[in-house]
Write an enzyme that holds these catalytic residues in place. Sequence first.
Site, PDB file in Angstrom:
ATOM      1  N   CYS A 185      49.249 -36.269  43.386  1.00  0.00           N
ATOM      2  CA  CYS A 185      49.315 -35.037  44.195  1.00  0.00           C
ATOM      3  C   CYS A 185      48.018 -34.233  44.078  1.00  0.00           C
ATOM      4  CB  CYS A 185      50.516 -34.226  43.718  1.00  0.00           C
ATOM      5  SG  CYS A 185      50.579 -32.529  44.303  1.00  0.00           S
TER       6      CYS A 185
ATOM      7  N   CYS B 122      48.454 -30.616  42.961  1.00  0.00           N
ATOM      8  CA  CYS B 122      48.835 -30.621  41.536  1.00  0.00           C
ATOM      9  C   CYS B 122      47.592 -30.738  40.657  1.00  0.00           C
ATOM     10  CB  CYS B 122      49.773 -31.782  41.232  1.00  0.00           C
ATOM     11  SG  CYS B 122      51.344 -31.735  42.118  1.00  0.00           S
TER      12      CYS B 122
END
Length: 97
Positions: free
Chosen positions: A27, A30
């Site tokens: 991600c 993230c």
Amino acid sequence: MIELNNENFDELINDELVLVDFFATWCGPCRMLSPIIEEVANEENVKVIKVDVDKHEDIAKRFGIMSIPTVIVFKNGEEVNKNIGLVSKEEILNWIK
């Protein structure tokens, strides 16, 4: 920072102040949030737990994690704040103060 690697999640969040970062290694947002979370962990009196949603699907489902990154703040085991998406350090600091 603690990366969850066993099933003691309930014990870990049952503390005065805990920030849980639900993330995945693939991600992008993230990965952008990770250094911000690390700064907060180093500068503030808060326990930080990182939960890889791919490794701990059961915990992610339990807390209704549908999008990542998601950050949840717990005080004494109770959820007090939840945010989905990339957030600033200032926003996180406001949640834990």
